[in-house]
Design a protein around this motif. Structure first.
Motif, PDB file in Angstrom:
ATOM      1  N   SER A 233      -4.289   8.485  -1.874  1.00 33.18           N
ATOM      2  CA  SER A 233      -5.630   7.801  -1.106  1.00 33.18           C
ATOM      3  C   SER A 233      -5.522   7.765   0.196  1.00 33.18           C
ATOM      4  O   SER A 233      -4.719   8.065   0.959  1.00 33.18           O
ATOM      5  N   ARG A 234      -6.855   7.455   0.798  1.00 30.45           N
ATOM      6  CA  ARG A 234      -6.994   7.239   2.283  1.00 30.45           C
ATOM      7  C   ARG A 234      -5.790   6.288   2.822  1.00 30.45           C
ATOM      8  O   ARG A 234      -5.658   5.250   1.905  1.00 30.45           O
ATOM      9  N   PHE A 235      -5.393   6.363   3.957  1.00 30.40           N
ATOM     10  CA  PHE A 235      -4.926   5.321   4.604  1.00 30.40           C
ATOM     11  C   PHE A 235      -5.400   4.206   4.989  1.00 30.40           C
ATOM     12  O   PHE A 235      -6.307   3.994   5.998  1.00 30.40           O
ATOM     13  N   ASP A 236      -5.351   3.244   4.271  1.00 30.56           N
ATOM     14  CA  ASP A 236      -6.294   2.015   4.260  1.00 30.56           C
ATOM     15  C   ASP A 236      -5.491   0.865   3.728  1.00 30.56           C
ATOM     16  O   ASP A 236      -4.872   0.972   2.659  1.00 30.56           O
ATOM     17  N   PRO A 237      -5.410  -0.182   4.621  1.00 35.23           N
ATOM     18  CA  PRO A 237      -4.837  -1.337   3.910  1.00 35.23           C
ATOM     19  C   PRO A 237      -5.176  -1.823   2.555  1.00 35.23           C
ATOM     20  O   PRO A 237      -4.407  -2.284   1.644  1.00 35.23           O
ATOM     21  N   TRP A 238      -6.540  -1.639   2.134  1.00 34.29           N
ATOM     22  CA  TRP A 238      -6.844  -1.955   0.765  1.00 34.29           C
ATOM     23  C   TRP A 238      -6.162  -1.150  -0.221  1.00 34.29           C
ATOM     24  O   TRP A 238      -5.961  -1.503  -1.546  1.00 34.29           O
ATOM     25  N   GLU A 272     -10.255   3.313  11.477  1.00 36.03           N
ATOM     26  CA  GLU A 272      -9.129   2.755  11.473  1.00 36.03           C
ATOM     27  C   GLU A 272      -7.882   3.375  10.993  1.00 36.03           C
ATOM     28  O   GLU A 272      -6.585   3.244  10.925  1.00 36.03           O
ATOM     29  N   GLY A 273      -8.209   4.725  10.276  1.00 32.42           N
ATOM     30  CA  GLY A 273      -7.329   5.564   9.371  1.00 32.42           C
ATOM     31  C   GLY A 273      -6.154   5.667  10.353  1.00 32.42           C
ATOM     32  O   GLY A 273      -5.094   5.579   9.827  1.00 32.42           O
ATOM     33  N   TRP A 274      -6.233   6.206  11.343  1.00 36.44           N
ATOM     34  CA  TRP A 274      -5.010   6.531  12.096  1.00 36.44           C
ATOM     35  C   TRP A 274      -4.097   5.710  12.398  1.00 36.44           C
ATOM     36  O   TRP A 274      -3.006   5.855  12.393  1.00 36.44           O
ATOM     37  N   GLU A 275      -4.696   4.387  12.761  1.00 40.45           N
ATOM     38  CA  GLU A 275      -3.709   3.583  13.100  1.00 40.45           C
ATOM     39  C   GLU A 275      -2.779   3.033  11.993  1.00 40.45           C
ATOM     40  O   GLU A 275      -1.718   2.885  11.843  1.00 40.45           O
ATOM     41  N   PHE A 276      -3.729   3.066  10.841  1.00 40.96           N
ATOM     42  CA  PHE A 276      -2.849   2.560   9.629  1.00 40.96           C
ATOM     43  C   PHE A 276      -1.938   3.485   9.071  1.00 40.96           C
ATOM     44  O   PHE A 276      -0.786   3.350   8.569  1.00 40.96           O
ATOM     45  N   PHE A 277      -2.474   4.975   9.534  1.00 40.08           N
ATOM     46  CA  PHE A 277      -1.336   6.017   9.003  1.00 40.08           C
ATOM     47  C   PHE A 277      -0.069   5.978   9.847  1.00 40.08           C
ATOM     48  O   PHE A 277       1.047   5.962   9.144  1.00 40.08           O
ATOM     49  N   HIS A 278      -0.091   5.497  11.158  1.00 39.59           N
ATOM     50  CA  HIS A 278       0.957   5.520  11.848  1.00 39.59           C
ATOM     51  C   HIS A 278       2.077   4.206  11.254  1.00 39.59           C
ATOM     52  O   HIS A 278       3.029   4.308  11.481  1.00 39.59           O
ATOM     53  N   ARG A 279       1.011   3.053  11.159  1.00 38.82           N
ATOM     54  CA  ARG A 279       1.934   1.667  10.663  1.00 38.82           C
ATOM     55  C   ARG A 279       2.503   2.355   9.324  1.00 38.82           C
ATOM     56  O   ARG A 279       3.644   1.845   9.300  1.00 38.82           O
ATOM     57  N   CYS A 314       2.146   8.621 -11.459  1.00 39.52           N
ATOM     58  CA  CYS A 314       1.362   8.273 -10.265  1.00 39.52           C
ATOM     59  C   CYS A 314       1.093   6.958 -10.081  1.00 39.52           C
ATOM     60  O   CYS A 314       1.024   5.998 -11.085  1.00 39.52           O
ATOM     61  N   ILE A 315       0.813   6.526  -8.822  1.00 38.07           N
ATOM     62  CA  ILE A 315       0.294   4.916  -8.471  1.00 38.07           C
ATOM     63  C   ILE A 315      -0.840   5.012  -7.884  1.00 38.07           C
ATOM     64  O   ILE A 315      -1.170   5.899  -7.252  1.00 38.07           O
ATOM     65  N   GLN A 316      -1.588   3.951  -8.075  1.00 40.06           N
ATOM     66  CA  GLN A 316      -2.749   3.633  -7.138  1.00 40.06           C
ATOM     67  C   GLN A 316      -2.595   1.978  -7.020  1.00 40.06           C
ATOM     68  O   GLN A 316      -3.411   1.260  -7.894  1.00 40.06           O
ATOM     69  N   LYS A 317      -1.790   1.720  -6.245  1.00 42.18           N
ATOM     70  CA  LYS A 317      -1.560   0.112  -5.884  1.00 42.18           C
ATOM     71  C   LYS A 317      -2.526  -0.573  -5.185  1.00 42.18           C
ATOM     72  O   LYS A 317      -2.075  -1.456  -4.458  1.00 42.18           O
ATOM     73  N   SER A 318      -3.831  -0.150  -5.376  1.00 44.54           N
ATOM     74  CA  SER A 318      -4.917  -1.129  -4.617  1.00 44.54           C
ATOM     75  C   SER A 318      -4.824  -2.482  -4.757  1.00 44.54           C
ATOM     76  O   SER A 318      -4.550  -2.962  -5.778  1.00 44.54           O
ATOM     77  N   ILE A 319      -5.374  -3.141  -3.682  1.00 45.97           N
ATOM     78  CA  ILE A 319      -5.440  -4.476  -3.837  1.00 45.97           C
ATOM     79  C   ILE A 319      -6.854  -5.025  -3.790  1.00 45.97           C
ATOM     80  O   ILE A 319      -7.257  -6.078  -4.278  1.00 45.97           O
TER      81      ILE A 319
END
Ligand code: UDP
Length: 411
Positions: A233-238, A272-279, A314-319
């Protein structure tokens, strides 16, 4: 002109053995009176995320059955995508609303793109909030306007929704993944509930032999003799990749040989993707058994297919999750899937039957351990998930839904 997305060819006949003759015949019957109708889909990006995934299949299938179907993307720069990302988060419940200045940016880009919108269409389908303002600036470009919402608007930030709503009410119809996503006070237009679908014959979902899947995963340093947990999944907090790492750490206490792959493409409309990727990368803390990969590592459709096919879980642990195509993708490959109990995921998973629904990293870990330690359970859940995907979430069903709507709207 807006940018036309180049598309490959698809043939509905190829899907008969998967989707069933009845559905294919229904599609042929529906499309008969619609032959030659011109339909334009407009979205924010042709790369990354579920919307583009769906359109790369549905638009060619619409063409194959006789519609003059096209897909174009709007032009946006960083300032616009910063606003639309904020708007997206806010519409999914983030307390930060967009301010007047940001709204101006949104409106400005929509007006500019509307000027570039050419043609005389029987219907224009606008996907998601980013281009939602096209209609009021380009009314005479189409006889029917449809807004297709791919996100969860059930608990929006009211201030942001109040800006968007007047744009949506003017559409002849709106299409949603779930009834619960439609804002309570939304006026006007026909509403339809059509959840998305995956293409079982695309490179991402076509049958891959276990040997080929293993071969591809080995290229990325996966030890295919050891168990693998994977989230695509995309690197996204959700999408909660950090929660997946936390779950994996708990799993390692019971299954020390387990590995984790986080596979996430970077969408062009997601600054925002890159910042979250690095985190996320920092959260993995150098663990060699956590592989964090993105499209810059050459992870494309085949690689996603290989990782999903190879994974033991496989996980999709979205919030929060509009739908979560990755759940159906993994189910289609017969994998047991653990998903966050949010948004569109419960449409795809019946807890304990066709997958597992979880609310925390601990629960995800518990289910992963159970599945890894019980191959019979894994097989049973995987099979049930695949049948559920076949019945409800493959592209021909979605094509039929669209044709029914075009018929009802007199397109
Ligand atoms: N995807 C991909 N490569 C990646 C990450 C995601 O191709 O590295 C695809 C994924 O397989 C799925 C889509 O992007 O088809 C994501 O759709 P979903 O509905 O799960 O989430 P969205 O990104 O739309 O929120």
């Amino acid at each position: 002109m807006l940018t036309e997305v180049p598309l490959g060819q698809k043939s509905l006949a190829d899907y008969t053995h998967i989707a069933g003759r009845g559905l294919i015949e229904r599609i042929r019957e529906l499309v008969e009176p619609l032959q030659g109708r011109s339909v334009l889909h407009v979205s924010a990006t042709a790369f990354g995320g579920g919307v583009s995934e769906i359109l790369y299949t549905v638009v060619p299938l619409m063409r194959d059955v006789g519609l003059d179907a096209h897909w174009q993307v709007i032009l946006g720069r960083e300032d616009f995508f910063n606003v639309t990302k904020l708007m997206h988060n806010s519409l999914q419940g983030d307390p930060q609303a967009i301010d007047d200045e940001q709204w101006e940016v949104f409106q400005g880009y929509n007006a500019m793109n509307a000027q570039d919108l050419e043609g005389d269409w029987d219907a224009i389908v606008v996907h998601d909030p980013q281009p939602a303002g096209l209609r009021e600036n380009a009314l005479d470009r189409a006889r029917r306007w449809i807004w297709r919402c791919h996100i969860d608007l059930s608990t929006p930030n009211p201030a942001t929704l109040a800006r968007l709503e007047p744009l949506i009410t003017g559409y002849n119809a709106s299409v949603w993944h779930r009834e619960e996503y439609i804002p309570a006070d939304l006026d006007g237009g026909l509403r339809k509930i059509y959840p998305p679908a995956i293409d079982p014959l695309s490179p991402k979902n076509m049958a891959l032999s276990p040997e080929d899947a293993a071969f591809v995963c080995e290229q990325f340093g996966i030890d295919t003799d050891r168990p693998l947990i994977c989230q695509v999944s995309r690197f996204d907090p959700w999408k909660d990749p950090m929660g997946v790492i936390d779950a994996y750490r708990v799993v390692t206490e019971s299954v020390p040989e387990v590995q984790l792959a986080l596979v996430g493409s970077m969408a062009t409309d997601d600054p925002e993707g890159w910042e979250f990727f690095h985190r996320t990368f920092r959260h993995a803390d150098g663990d060699p058994d956590i592989k964090i990969l993105n499209n810059l590592n050459n992870v494309g459709a085949i690689e996603v297919n290989a990782f999903q096919s190879q994974a033991d879980v496989c996980i999709q642990k979205s919030i929060r999750e509009g739908f979560g195509l990755t759940v159906t993708e993994a189910q289609w490959k017969g994998r047991p899937v653990i998903g966050g109990d949010v948004g569109g995921i419960p449409l795809q998973i019946t807890d304990g039957v066709s997958g597992f629904l979880v609310g925390s990293p601990e629960e995800a870990a518990e289910r992963a351990i159970q599945t890894l330690e019980d191959p019979e359970l894994a097989k049973r859940i995987g099979r049930a998930g695949k049948e559920h995907a076949r019945e409800h979430f493959l592209s021909p069903r979605l094509l039929r839904d669209w044709l029914e709507l075009f018929t009802e709207l007199g397109v």
